[in-house]
Design a protein around this motif. Sequence first.
Motif, PDB file in Angstrom:
ATOM      1  N   THR A  16       3.185   7.481   8.352  1.00  0.00           N
ATOM      2  CA  THR A  16       4.288   6.356   8.403  1.00  0.00           C
ATOM      3  C   THR A  16       5.702   7.028   9.435  1.00  0.00           C
ATOM      4  O   THR A  16       5.459   5.867   9.935  1.00  0.00           O
ATOM      5  CB  THR A  16       5.045   6.567   6.756  1.00  0.00           C
ATOM      6  OG1 THR A  16       4.600   5.566   6.331  1.00  0.00           O
ATOM      7  CG2 THR A  16       5.840   5.123   6.956  1.00  0.00           C
ATOM      8  N   TRP A  19       3.934   7.073  12.839  1.00  0.00           N
ATOM      9  CA  TRP A  19       3.947   5.826  13.369  1.00  0.00           C
ATOM     10  C   TRP A  19       5.176   5.163  13.896  1.00  0.00           C
ATOM     11  O   TRP A  19       5.307   4.494  14.565  1.00  0.00           O
ATOM     12  CB  TRP A  19       3.333   4.873  12.214  1.00  0.00           C
ATOM     13  CG  TRP A  19       3.129   3.412  12.494  1.00  0.00           C
ATOM     14  CD1 TRP A  19       4.365   2.273  12.642  1.00  0.00           C
ATOM     15  CD2 TRP A  19       2.400   2.460  13.502  1.00  0.00           C
ATOM     16  NE1 TRP A  19       3.641   0.991  13.243  1.00  0.00           N
ATOM     17  CE2 TRP A  19       2.663   0.928  13.705  1.00  0.00           C
ATOM     18  CE3 TRP A  19       1.182   3.106  14.492  1.00  0.00           C
ATOM     19  CZ2 TRP A  19       1.859   0.511  14.450  1.00  0.00           C
ATOM     20  CZ3 TRP A  19       0.563   2.501  15.456  1.00  0.00           C
ATOM     21  CH2 TRP A  19       1.399   1.364  15.104  1.00  0.00           C
ATOM     22  N   ASN A  20       5.931   5.728  12.668  1.00  0.00           N
ATOM     23  CA  ASN A  20       7.368   5.146  13.332  1.00  0.00           C
ATOM     24  C   ASN A  20       8.191   5.037  14.560  1.00  0.00           C
ATOM     25  O   ASN A  20       9.172   4.804  15.758  1.00  0.00           O
ATOM     26  CB  ASN A  20       9.190   5.685  12.314  1.00  0.00           C
ATOM     27  CG  ASN A  20       8.382   4.270  10.612  1.00  0.00           C
ATOM     28  OD1 ASN A  20       7.420   3.213  11.304  1.00  0.00           O
ATOM     29  ND2 ASN A  20       9.105   5.018   9.232  1.00  0.00           N
ATOM     30  N   ASN A  71      -1.136  -1.772  11.644  1.00  0.00           N
ATOM     31  CA  ASN A  71       0.347  -1.034  11.127  1.00  0.00           C
ATOM     32  C   ASN A  71       0.155   0.245  10.365  1.00  0.00           C
ATOM     33  O   ASN A  71      -0.554   0.419  10.098  1.00  0.00           O
ATOM     34  CB  ASN A  71       1.196  -2.255   9.935  1.00  0.00           C
ATOM     35  CG  ASN A  71       2.206  -1.137   9.764  1.00  0.00           C
ATOM     36  OD1 ASN A  71       3.349  -0.907  10.989  1.00  0.00           O
ATOM     37  ND2 ASN A  71       2.496  -1.595   8.474  1.00  0.00           N
ATOM     38  N   GLU A  72       1.003   0.910  11.164  1.00  0.00           N
ATOM     39  CA  GLU A  72       0.324   2.833  10.908  1.00  0.00           C
ATOM     40  C   GLU A  72      -0.910   3.183  11.245  1.00  0.00           C
ATOM     41  O   GLU A  72      -1.204   4.469  10.401  1.00  0.00           O
ATOM     42  CB  GLU A  72       0.467   2.955   9.449  1.00  0.00           C
ATOM     43  CG  GLU A  72       2.551   2.631   9.226  1.00  0.00           C
ATOM     44  CD  GLU A  72       2.110   3.129   7.302  1.00  0.00           C
ATOM     45  OE1 GLU A  72       2.074   3.466   6.893  1.00  0.00           O
ATOM     46  OE2 GLU A  72       3.800   2.070   7.188  1.00  0.00           O
ATOM     47  N   SER A  97      -4.721   9.619   8.566  1.00  0.00           N
ATOM     48  CA  SER A  97      -3.738   9.991   7.351  1.00  0.00           C
ATOM     49  C   SER A  97      -5.073  11.161   6.891  1.00  0.00           C
ATOM     50  O   SER A  97      -5.541  10.536   6.231  1.00  0.00           O
ATOM     51  CB  SER A  97      -3.505   9.063   6.109  1.00  0.00           C
ATOM     52  OG  SER A  97      -2.750   9.967   5.650  1.00  0.00           O
ATOM     53  N   THR A 103      -0.765  14.360   9.445  1.00  0.00           N
ATOM     54  CA  THR A 103      -1.752  13.200  10.034  1.00  0.00           C
ATOM     55  C   THR A 103      -1.926  13.776  11.198  1.00  0.00           C
ATOM     56  O   THR A 103      -1.352  14.965  12.180  1.00  0.00           O
ATOM     57  CB  THR A 103      -0.566  12.551  10.331  1.00  0.00           C
ATOM     58  OG1 THR A 103       0.117  11.983   9.261  1.00  0.00           O
ATOM     59  CG2 THR A 103      -0.838  10.656  11.356  1.00  0.00           C
TER      60      THR A 103
END
Length: 145
Positions: A16, A19-20, A71-72, A97, A103
């Motif tokens: 997460t 990704w952000n 997403n992600e 992940s 990750t």
Amino acid sequence: MAFTIHTQVRIQAPATRVWNILMDFDSYLDWNPFIKSIQGQAVLGAKLKALIHLPGNKPMTFKPTVMSLVNEKELSWLGHLGIKGIFDGHHRFVLKSISPNETVLEHSEEFRGILIPFFRKNLEKNTQEGFEAMNQALKQRAERL
């Protein structure tokens, strides 16, 4: 004619967070040595405007189209140098992940087109270096936050 660059980096941070950072295009100038900026929305089919700075070269602007967005997990786009089919690049970021706090980022691009033989040496050296520099900068940013 095709040529692929494939890099990866293991990051001690949750997917997460990675990704952000990857999706925060407005902050690229603060940390990204390879992709200096991206304008536009990460939406399937949308056009982006990306400023790429390869080591040893002048910055170049591309206007790729978002091809995948999970997403992600995955973001990819397809760009062209000039006319489609001359020099095309399918750029991909895939997050895997490994554990809640680890990750793997797979960062790759498949190049196709009749100009590939003329650009291959630059791709093998400068583009590969750019990918790896971005990977390390993303790793440092994600592990620091």
